[in-house]
Motif scaffolding. Structure first.
Motif, PDB file in Angstrom:
ATOM      1  N   UNK A  55       0.905  -1.318   0.051  1.00 53.26           N
ATOM      2  CA  UNK A  55      -0.009   0.218   0.053  1.00 53.26           C
ATOM      3  C   UNK A  55       0.918   1.252  -0.017  1.00 53.26           C
ATOM      4  N   UNK A  56       2.032   1.231   0.914  1.00 53.39           N
ATOM      5  CA  UNK A  56       2.697   2.226   0.742  1.00 53.39           C
ATOM      6  C   UNK A  56       3.581   2.628  -0.642  1.00 53.39           C
ATOM      7  N   UNK A  57       3.914   1.482  -0.970  1.00 50.63           N
ATOM      8  CA  UNK A  57       4.570   1.749  -2.582  1.00 50.63           C
ATOM      9  C   UNK A  57       3.409   2.156  -3.529  1.00 50.63           C
ATOM     10  N   UNK A  58       2.376   1.774  -3.376  1.00 50.35           N
ATOM     11  CA  UNK A  58       1.332   2.366  -4.391  1.00 50.35           C
ATOM     12  C   UNK A  58       0.976   3.690  -4.239  1.00 50.35           C
ATOM     13  N   UNK A  59       0.854   4.046  -3.210  1.00 43.01           N
ATOM     14  CA  UNK A  59       0.746   5.649  -2.914  1.00 43.01           C
ATOM     15  C   UNK A  59       2.017   6.282  -3.374  1.00 43.01           C
ATOM     16  N   UNK A  69       4.929   9.747  -7.347  1.00 51.01           N
ATOM     17  CA  UNK A  69       6.007   9.609  -8.438  1.00 51.01           C
ATOM     18  C   UNK A  69       5.503   9.845  -9.697  1.00 51.01           C
ATOM     19  N   UNK A  70       4.652   9.028 -10.120  1.00 49.00           N
ATOM     20  CA  UNK A  70       4.262   8.896 -11.602  1.00 49.00           C
ATOM     21  C   UNK A  70       3.653  10.258 -11.872  1.00 49.00           C
ATOM     22  N   UNK A  71       2.724  11.030 -11.083  1.00 48.07           N
ATOM     23  CA  UNK A  71       2.287  12.236 -11.474  1.00 48.07           C
ATOM     24  C   UNK A  71       3.380  13.267 -11.603  1.00 48.07           C
ATOM     25  N   UNK A 103      11.670   2.489 -15.288  1.00 55.48           N
ATOM     26  CA  UNK A 103      11.532   1.707 -14.270  1.00 55.48           C
ATOM     27  C   UNK A 103      10.188   1.636 -13.882  1.00 55.48           C
ATOM     28  N   UNK A 104       9.416   2.724 -14.012  1.00 55.23           N
ATOM     29  CA  UNK A 104       7.733   2.497 -13.543  1.00 55.23           C
ATOM     30  C   UNK A 104       7.196   1.515 -14.674  1.00 55.23           C
ATOM     31  N   UNK A 105       7.456   1.829 -16.117  1.00 56.15           N
ATOM     32  CA  UNK A 105       6.870   0.964 -17.128  1.00 56.15           C
ATOM     33  C   UNK A 105       7.304  -0.655 -17.455  1.00 56.15           C
TER      34      UNK A 105
END
Length: 381
Positions: free
Chosen positions: A182-186, A191-193, A354-356
């Protein structure tokens, strides 16, 4: 994001991790058999009657186990996950096929080591930080088992204590893992924004567009035949950046066309001779995240061509091998004008990759003499 886009992304995620999902299913089946034996699949029949509550509980529990197993296989090596879950298989064989007593030498230590291994896979950073303390606790419990396993009161007194430890350990592991996710998703959403905002700022480069407009003004004054071509290319680039750049995936052919338009506009801009070569032989139907390669090309012009008075060159190669994209760009530069501070564009590219693509890409940067070379390989499936 629309519902159809969500469904499309879900299908893509399942297709991308099909192997992990299948292995996760097998691991979940073995796990339920090892822990509950065949009774797991018939326990919802009480006195010969179907109990929907027990069925729903078992079904949801199995789905959660399947989801976690698939997630682990997708995140770490399948061999590590299989190695951990093989300890459950040992318990299953000892109890169901060999019918060994519960205090045999292997079953309970294997179950304890399984939870230790699973904790390491789920929470690697936490376990590494306190590895000696946690390993000592598990070691003491195993030692406790071997000391009292032959005692007359083992099943009445000592076995429940070991069971409480395993239950508490498993519960803490799962709770900590859920909290971590949950912490990672938040964090990912924030970060994505920020990354998307940085991407728009770096791609809609005012310096580039203003210079191009100035050149266009000069061409119009001179009534050059190149003016309509510049207007068309500039319009296409702005449309692509603003509209296509918002999409999750675009065709590789569209990315190639965007790079070529960028190069053509730069050729018109410069009065000096610049050797620009773009060799693209790729499957244009492959889908890729938009506006990845343009960052590297923009850096080649900004830090290379802009600062050289002569003999400037930029060489690009783009190939596909199955579902892998291989991109390479090389340019020369004036070493005296290079700033060691990393640029926003390159840092933004690393974050987006890294995100994608997570572990399905390779980015290699080389500086030899006054030559700067970047290789980017992306596995799209």
């Amino acid at each position: 994001m629309t519902e159809s886009q969500n469904i499309s992304q879900l299908r893509g995620l399942i297709k991308k991790n099909r192997k992990a999902i299948i292995i996760g299913l097998l691991i979940s089946l073995i796990g339920t058999l090892a822990l509950f034996s065949g009774r797991f699949w018939i326990s919802f029949f009480v006195d010969g009657r179907f109990n929907p509550i027990i069925f729903a509980t078992n079904f949801i529990g199995f789905l959660v186990a399947w989801l976690i197993s698939s997630f682990l296989v997708a995140r770490v090596s399948a061999y590590i996950v299989l190695g951990v879950f093989s300890l459950l298989l040992i318990v299953f064989v000892n109890q169901e096929y060999l019918a060994l007593p519960i205090n045999n030498l292997i079953s309970i230590p294997s179950l304890i080591l399984f939870w230790f291994g699973l904790s390491y896979v789920l929470l690697p950073k936490l376990i590494k930080k306190y590895v000696y303390i946690i390993a000592s606790i598990y070691g003491v419990v195993i030692l406790y088992f071997y000391v009292f396993r032959t005692a007359n009161t083992f099943e009445e007194v000592h076995l429940p204590l070991i069971g409480y430890f395993i239950t508490i350990s498993a519960s803490c592991t799962v709770i900590l893992w859920i909290y971590q996710q949950l912490e990672w998703l938040i964090s990912l959403q924030l970060n994505q924004t920020n990354t998307e905002l940085a991407l728009l700022k770096s791609q809609i480069n005012p310096h580039f567009f203003f210079n191009t407009l100035n050149n266009l003004y000069g061409l119009v004054v001179e009534k050059s035949d190149q003016a309509p071509e510049v207007v068309l290319k500039l319009s296409d680039m702005m449309r692509y950046t603003i509209y296509e750049g918002k999409k999750d995936l675009v065709k590789l052919a569209d990315e190639i066309a965007y790079l070529k338009a960028y190069i053509d506009l730069h050729k018109i801009r410069y009065q000096k001779k610049v050797d620009i070569h773009f060799d693209a032989k790729a499957n244009g139907e492959i889908k890729v995240a938009p506006l990845l390669f343009i960052i590297l090309l923009e850096n080649a012009f900004k830090h290379g061509v802009e600062n050289l008075t002569e003999n400037a060159f930029v060489q690009l190669t783009l190939r596909t091998d199955g579902h892998q994209i291989q991109f390479e760009i090389k340019n020369n530069y004036d070493a005296s004008n290079i700033n060691d501070k990393p640029g926003i564009g390159l840092e933004n590219l690393k974050k987006r990759l890294a995100y994608i693509y997570q572990h399905q890409y390779q980015l290699k940067i080389e500086q030899t003499g006054e030559i700067f070379k970047v290789k980017l390989n992306i596995q799209t499936h």
